[in-house]
Scaffold this motif. Structure first.
Motif, PDB file in Angstrom:
ATOM      1  N   ALA A 307       0.818  -1.212   0.000  1.00  0.00           N
ATOM      2  CA  ALA A 307       0.000   0.000   0.000  1.00  0.00           C
ATOM      3  C   ALA A 307       0.852   1.262   0.000  1.00  0.00           C
ATOM      4  O   ALA A 307       0.320   2.363  -0.079  1.00  0.00           O
ATOM      5  N   THR A 308       2.170   1.114   0.109  1.00  0.00           N
ATOM      6  CA  THR A 308       3.043   2.281   0.122  1.00  0.00           C
ATOM      7  C   THR A 308       4.017   2.194  -1.039  1.00  0.00           C
ATOM      8  O   THR A 308       4.398   1.109  -1.479  1.00  0.00           O
ATOM      9  N   GLY A 309       4.449   3.324  -1.531  1.00  0.00           N
ATOM     10  CA  GLY A 309       5.442   3.356  -2.590  1.00  0.00           C
ATOM     11  C   GLY A 309       4.888   2.877  -3.919  1.00  0.00           C
ATOM     12  O   GLY A 309       3.678   2.769  -4.131  1.00  0.00           O
ATOM     13  N   ASN A 310       5.773   2.569  -4.826  1.00  0.00           N
ATOM     14  CA  ASN A 310       5.394   2.072  -6.136  1.00  0.00           C
ATOM     15  C   ASN A 310       5.160   0.573  -6.054  1.00  0.00           C
ATOM     16  O   ASN A 310       6.016  -0.176  -5.606  1.00  0.00           O
ATOM     17  N   TYR A 311       4.014   0.134  -6.504  1.00  0.00           N
ATOM     18  CA  TYR A 311       3.650  -1.276  -6.432  1.00  0.00           C
ATOM     19  C   TYR A 311       4.185  -2.010  -7.656  1.00  0.00           C
ATOM     20  O   TYR A 311       3.974  -1.597  -8.795  1.00  0.00           O
TER      21      TYR A 311
END
Length: 390
Positions: A307-311
């Motif tokens: 859910a954080t950063g680039n997936y």
């Protein structure tokens, strides 16, 4: 010139025909191979799942120091086979021996003190009876004095003094009875051996005795020694790692299979295992025991947080536990950490639930009796001290 040209034309035509026949033959071979490949895939290939992300694993039992001390002697070396209960190292036992002797002396003194408490109860019982008798005698004297008062044989002062003596005797009886109740509270309903004070001292002695016994570091199970970090003169603390014991008769394989193929994996399926250690000439015939309840990333030190950063989507792998037959393992021994190639065979229509693993807990290697006699020996020595001082 015309004769030469006409003679070379048939040669060119012949080579062209030969080339075309060769290409046709190659095309037929390719089609046949492709057909055989498709047929093999339809009949067999699609029912096999292969992964080289598989490893041998097993129980690596740590052997820690259970008490603090200095290593006096090391009796085993790496790669050596040891039996359960065998002494691996010995600690200097002077401090633990002194602590045990101090606890033993305290236990002996406590037993003698409790014996005095029992004797004090008996003494207070006699004192209460004596003072009750004295009060009863004074009451009888007072009764006679009161009967003799009209005749003048006894003075009124004598009667008053006797009444005061009765009051004082009653107070002394009450005091003696209170002391008796206090003494009985220590020993009531017990004997010397099962008195709470003695039991408390005995427990302290047993703890010191067990700590002294654990100066000898023993192997909890049978297996091969690894990761030896003990040497003479090393000062160790309780809980410090000194050895590892690895039993090689109970190993299994963990194969990490892509999640895209996991829908076909079920407990009970056959697995062909090949080890880089022996090469393809040795094959193990394993069985799927169960699937770990989560992908490998779920049990990592730093679980992913998508859910954080680039997936970035990554095909996860699910660890699958595979049993190795004991007979094959005895014929071709393995070591934990070795790489394996796992080829899992599945069949359509298999309905065994992934929620019903075939994994069972064996008895060998999962229990130890090394520490079973520690408490018994300590209790026996405590009972000797109690008996000698009773």
């Amino acid at each position: 010139m015309s004769t030469t040209a006409s003679s070379s034309a048939p040669d060119y035509s012949s080579r062209e025909k030969q080339r075309r026949r060769l290409l046709l033959l190659l095309a037929v071979i390719v089609l046949i191979a492709a057909g055989l490949g498709v047929l093999w895939w339809l009949l067999r290939g699609q029912y096999w799942i292969e992964t080289n992300d598989a490893y041998v694993t097993g129980n690596i039992t740590p052997v820690d120091s259970l008490s603090a001390g200095t290593v006096k002697q090391v009796r085993v070396e790496n790669t050596e086979y040891v039996h359960a209960g065998q002494i691996l190292a010995a600690l200097q036992g002077s401090q633990t021996r002194l602590a045990m002797e101090q606890a033993g002396a305290h236990l002996a003194a406590t037993v003698r003190q409790v014996r005095q408490d029992f004797a004090r109860v008996q003494a207070l019982q006699q004192s209460v009876q004596a003072q009750l008798a004295e009060r009863q005698k004074l009451e009888m004297d007072l009764n006679r004095y009161q009967q003799s008062l009209p005749s003048g044989a006894v003075s009124r002062i004598r009667i008053e003094n006797t009444q005061n003596e009765i009051t004082s005797a009653a107070a002394q009886v009450a005091e003696a009875q209170a002391k008796l109740r206090g003494a009985r509270a220590i020993v009531a309903g017990t004997t010397v051996s099962d008195n709470p004070l003695v039991q408390q001292a005995a427990t302290a002695f047993e703890k010191a005795d067990i700590n002294w016994q654990r100066r000898l570091i023993r192997a909890p199970i049978s297996g091969y020694i690894a990761q030896r970090s003990a040497y003479p003169g090393l000062k160790v603390a309780a809980g410090q790692h000194l050895f590892s014991v690895v039993p090689l008769n109970d190993l299994w394989v963990v194969a990490n299979i892509k999640e895209t193929a996991m829908r076909h994996v079920r407990p009970g399926q056959a697995v062909q295992l090949t080890s880089y250690y022996y090469g393809h000439q040795v094959r193990y015939h394993g069985t799927v025991l169960g699937l770990l309840p989560g992908a490998g990333s779920a049990f990592s030190i730093l679980p992913p947080e998508n859910a954080t950063g680039n997936y970035i989507h990554i095909v996860e792998r699910v660890p699958v536990r595979i049993a190795i037959p004991a007979r094959e393992l005895a014929e071709h021994p393995l070591r934990p950490g070795l790489s394996m190639i796992a080829q899992l065979h599945w069949k359509s229509g298999q309905k065994h639930s992934v929620l019903q693993p075939l994994t069972t807990t064996p008895t060998q290697g999962y229990a130890t009796t090394v520490y079973r006699t520690e408490l018994l020996q300590a209790q026996q020595r405590a009972e000797v001290i109690i008996h000698q001082n009773s």
